[in-house]
Design an enzyme around this catalytic site. Structure first.
Site, short mmCIF file in Angstrom:
data_model
loop_
_atom_site.label_atom_id
_atom_site.label_comp_id
_atom_site.label_asym_id
_atom_site.label_seq_id
_atom_site.Cartn_x
_atom_site.Cartn_y
_atom_site.Cartn_z
N LYS A 1 0.87 -1.18 0.00
CA LYS A 1 0.00 0.00 0.00
C LYS A 1 0.90 1.23 0.00
O LYS A 1 1.12 1.87 1.02
CB LYS A 1 -0.94 0.00 1.21
CG LYS A 1 -2.09 1.00 1.09
CD LYS A 1 -3.11 0.81 2.20
CE LYS A 1 -4.23 1.82 2.13
NZ LYS A 1 -5.09 1.65 0.94
N GLU B 1 -9.21 -6.76 -8.45
CA GLU B 1 -9.69 -5.80 -7.46
C GLU B 1 -10.13 -4.52 -8.15
O GLU B 1 -9.99 -4.36 -9.36
CB GLU B 1 -8.58 -5.48 -6.45
CG GLU B 1 -7.35 -4.84 -7.09
CD GLU B 1 -6.24 -4.52 -6.10
OE1 GLU B 1 -6.51 -4.49 -4.89
OE2 GLU B 1 -5.10 -4.29 -6.56
#
Length: 296
Positions: free
Chosen positions: A145, A178
């Site tokens: 991330k 995703e």
């Protein structure tokens, strides 16, 4: 806002600044994470904190403090803000000091945190998604991330230009991956099986993982027969009884159309609603493992 550069917390927006020579700013060498603030509690702080530490390790960013010190600083920042509903966002950076490519000249890693006051946005209305044409990040970057969100931004802009809520990425293997800042899940086999794409090549969503745990309650109630993490093809996804987006920003949002095809009967489904109810209940009255009280 907290900044380890000044080793302090400020409530003055004019003082909430970052040095331009911070490598997170000019080289994208930084990672971040978040935690929701719900009624004076930080939701899934430990889970998000574990993830940012993994991201920092993968990005080769040394920690400026140990885990418990970082956690204490984050809680204290929320306490000083007096915010009881909103979000906490925090970053670990390679640090400021020069404009070189590598932080090899002995930079000091930094921690930043900011509290954003917002009301919990709950919108159960179904949305449309489109298949993203923007190349997905390779797994070694998608699983971190980091602040490098350009592909995510372009995917979102593309979706909005097509009148959609979000874009859906497919992996290099062709399976569903995703969204730009959320995971996806499907209800299949006559509405009795919840399936979610594997996390191997995408960001491991804290809210998605918690939803998988909460979904076991629907199995106990007979609403679902099973909960699985597995490869999902586009064909199976578009033929699903229900589809939903899952993340800390969207919570659980039903998808009623993907590209030109409607999902199920084109209406919000019962499993998405039940999961949203369970998640909201968990956020407001869940166990200490997912709720940290802020000492205001």
């Amino acid at each position: 806002m907290y900044s380890s550069v000044v080793d302090g917390i400020t409530t003055d927006p004019a003082a909430m600044v970052l040095p331009l020579d911070d490598h997170m700013v000019h080289r994208g060498h930084g990672v971040f994470d978040t935690a929701m603030i719900v009624n004076g509690y930080l939701y899934e702080l430990d889970q998000h904190l574990d993830r940012i530490l993994r991201s920092a390790s993968m990005a080769k960013i040394p920690l400026p403090f140990d885990r418990e010190t970082i956690k204490r600083i984050l809680i204290q920042t929320v306490s000083v803000s007096e915010c009881r509903d909103g979000s906490l966002r925090y970053w670990l950076s390679a640090g400021p000091g020069d404009f070189l490519l590598s932080p090899s000249q002995g930079l000091k890693p930094t921690l930043y945190a900011i509290v954003i006051k917002t009301n919990l946005a709950i919108n159960p209305a179904g949305v449309k998604v489109v298949t993203s044409s923007i190349p997905i990040k390779p797994p070694e970057f998608a699983t971190v991330k980091s602040v490098n969100y350009l592909p995510n931004v372009l995917s979102q802009m593309e979706a909005e230009a097509k009148g959609a809520y979000a874009g859906i990425w497919l992996g290099e293997d062709g399976f569903i991956a995703e969204g730009p800042n959320m995971n996806v899940a499907f209800v299949v086999n006559g509405g009795k099986e919840l399936v979610m794409p594997r996390f191997d090549n995408v960001l491991s969503g804290c809210t998605a993982k918690r939803t998988l745990t909460l979904a076991e309650q629907l199995v106990s109630k007979g609403m679902l027969k099973s909960v699985k993490v597995m490869d999902v093809t586009v064909e199976d996804g578009k033929k699903a009884d229900e589809m939903m987006l899952i993340g800390s920003g969207v919570l659980i949002r039903p998808v009623i159309q993907w590209d030109e095809e409607f999902i199920g009967d084109g209406k919000e489904g019962p499993i998405a609603k039940a999961l949203l109810d369970l998640l909201l209940e968990d956020m407001r009255s869940g166990p200490p493992s997912v709720r940290v009280l802020v000492p205001y």
